[in-house]
Design an enzyme around this catalytic site. Structure first.
Site, PDB file in Angstrom:
ATOM      1  N   ASP A 136      17.151  15.444  42.227  1.00 34.58           N
ATOM      2  CA  ASP A 136      17.427  17.214  42.035  1.00 34.58           C
ATOM      3  C   ASP A 136      18.721  17.655  42.886  1.00 34.58           C
ATOM      4  OD1 ASP A 136      16.074  17.117  44.286  1.00 34.58           O
ATOM      5  OD2 ASP A 136      14.381  18.586  43.502  1.00 34.58           O
ATOM      6  N   SER A 137      19.102  16.999  43.907  1.00 35.92           N
ATOM      7  CA  SER A 137      20.284  17.175  44.657  1.00 35.92           C
ATOM      8  C   SER A 137      21.282  17.595  43.430  1.00 35.92           C
ATOM      9  CB  SER A 137      20.935  15.903  45.588  1.00 35.92           C
ATOM     10  OG  SER A 137      20.876  14.662  44.746  1.00 35.92           O
ATOM     11  N   ASP A 146      13.882  12.623  40.072  1.00 34.40           N
ATOM     12  CA  ASP A 146      12.888  13.768  40.724  1.00 34.40           C
ATOM     13  C   ASP A 146      12.287  14.411  39.865  1.00 34.40           C
ATOM     14  OD1 ASP A 146      13.310  13.505  43.507  1.00 34.40           O
ATOM     15  OD2 ASP A 146      15.357  14.346  43.410  1.00 34.40           O
ATOM     16  N   LYS A 170       9.872  10.581  41.132  1.00 34.73           N
ATOM     17  CA  LYS A 170       9.489  11.024  42.639  1.00 34.73           C
ATOM     18  C   LYS A 170       9.195  12.362  42.732  1.00 34.73           C
ATOM     19  CE  LYS A 170      13.393  11.233  45.508  1.00 34.73           C
ATOM     20  NZ  LYS A 170      13.452  12.643  45.802  1.00 34.73           N
ATOM     21  N   GLU A 229       7.990  15.421  45.763  1.00 38.56           N
ATOM     22  CA  GLU A 229       8.306  15.462  47.247  1.00 38.56           C
ATOM     23  C   GLU A 229       6.521  15.939  47.816  1.00 38.56           C
ATOM     24  OE1 GLU A 229      11.188  18.436  48.112  1.00 38.56           O
ATOM     25  OE2 GLU A 229      12.714  17.168  47.323  1.00 38.56           O
ATOM     26  N   GLU A 288      13.137  11.242  54.570  1.00 36.22           N
ATOM     27  CA  GLU A 288      14.290  11.968  54.536  1.00 36.22           C
ATOM     28  C   GLU A 288      14.209  12.602  56.033  1.00 36.22           C
ATOM     29  OE1 GLU A 288      15.541  14.233  51.431  1.00 36.22           O
ATOM     30  OE2 GLU A 288      17.242  15.124  52.657  1.00 36.22           O
TER      31      GLU A 288
HETATM   32  O1  KIV Z   1      17.685  14.805  45.242  1.00 39.27           O
HETATM   33  C1  KIV Z   1      18.078  13.872  46.073  1.00 39.27           C
HETATM   34  O2  KIV Z   1      19.330  13.234  45.933  1.00 39.27           O
HETATM   35  C2  KIV Z   1      17.294  13.195  46.758  1.00 39.27           C
HETATM   36  C3  KIV Z   1      17.640  12.265  48.086  1.00 39.27           C
HETATM   37  C4  KIV Z   1      18.432  13.302  48.989  1.00 39.27           C
HETATM   38  C5  KIV Z   1      16.857  11.287  48.561  1.00 39.27           C
HETATM   39  O3  KIV Z   1      16.036  13.292  46.563  1.00 39.27           O
END
Ligand code: KIV
Length: 260
Positions: free
Chosen positions: A42-43, A81, A109, A111, A178
């Site tokens: 989600d980056s 994510d 994934k 968090e 992280e």
């Molecule tokens: O969203 C993302 O790119 C991430 C990485 C920073 C691990 O979660």
């Protein structure tokens, strides 16, 4: 690369190389170069959409980018994510995880740790493979008071350790760590039979991930300490990606200068 192979990597000591991917073209280059995992992160809220954080990313955004990446990365494990507020209760978690799987995710994934116990367990009960994400959690940037290193104090380090063990007990297949001190990441990695994938967590994690834009030197403003631009000494994207993979495998990245 597949989910079963993750544990084999850990057992053999071979490091896992992971990059974020958001579109089919980059995904196919990463795949061709032999990356182990692509993370549809989600980056994308930052590097694709230009947002200040990841909080504005929607499920539809994640599905769109997952579908694109799945067309390019055929041999690579695809982790996706679950975006902000998409796993607040079990029904919502399961529905959204299934949507991501249908779009091409092989693992989702989430968090956070014990506070999401019910979400982790509903995914376990439904045989959906999950990756955890502890330490700095960008979706909690407001609560965490900014993008700060986590786990420096005992209480925070103990929570990360406790959460990691809990996640492993709920059959989570891997955990992203992280921005935590390298020594803490080493201890957590040694205490688990599943692999850890570090970003700003030192060389003793079982694998490393970077945001692909960072790895190619495309960043605006502040560059975090853990970032390395692999295009600097390489002529093209393929060479930079291969150099990243090699550096992860031979443990030359991250060095102390990229660690806390
Ligand atoms: O969203 C993302 O790119 C991430 C990485 C920073 C691990 O979660």
């Amino acid at each position: 690369m597949n989910i079963k192979a993750l544990k084999t990597f850990k057992q053999s000591g071979e490091k896992i190389a992971c990059l974020t991917a958001y579109d089919a073209s980059f995904a196919s280059v990463f795949d061709m170069c032999g990356i182990d995992i692509v993370l549809i992160g989600d980056s994308l809220g930052n590097v694709i959409q230009g947002g200040e954080n990841t909080l504005g990313v929607s499920m539809d955004d994640m599905i769109y980018h997952t579908q694109a990446v799945a067309k390019g990365a055929k041999n690579t494990l695809r982790i996706v994510d679950m975006p902000y507020q998409s796993y607040t209760n079990t029904k919502q978690t399961l529905t959204n995880a299934k949507r991501l799987i249908m779009a091409g995710a092989q693992m989702v994934k989430l968090e956070g740790g014990c506070e999401h116990e019910a979400s982790f367990k509903i995914l376990q009960d439904n045989d959906i493979s999950v990756c955890g994400h502890l330490g700095l959690q960008p979706q909690s940037v407001i609560e965490m008071g900014g993008y700060k290193v986590q786990g420096r104090e005992k209480q925070s380090a103990d929570k990360i350790t406790k959460d990691a063990l809990a996640l492993a007990s709920w059959d989570v297949k891997a955990i992203v760590l992280e921005c935590i001190p390298a020594e803490l990441a080493k201890q957590v990695s040694q205490s688990l039979s599943i692999p850890t994938i570090g970003i700003g967590a030192g060389v003793n994690c079982d694998g490393q991930v970077l945001v692909s834009h960072d790895m190619l030197g495309i960043h605006v403003g502040h560059v975090p300490k853990f970032v390395k631009n692999f295009l600097t000494n390489n002529d093209d994207v393929k060479s930079a990606v291969s150099a990243f993979i090699k550096a992860v495998k031979d443990k030359s990245f991250p060095s102390r200068q990229h660690s806390y």
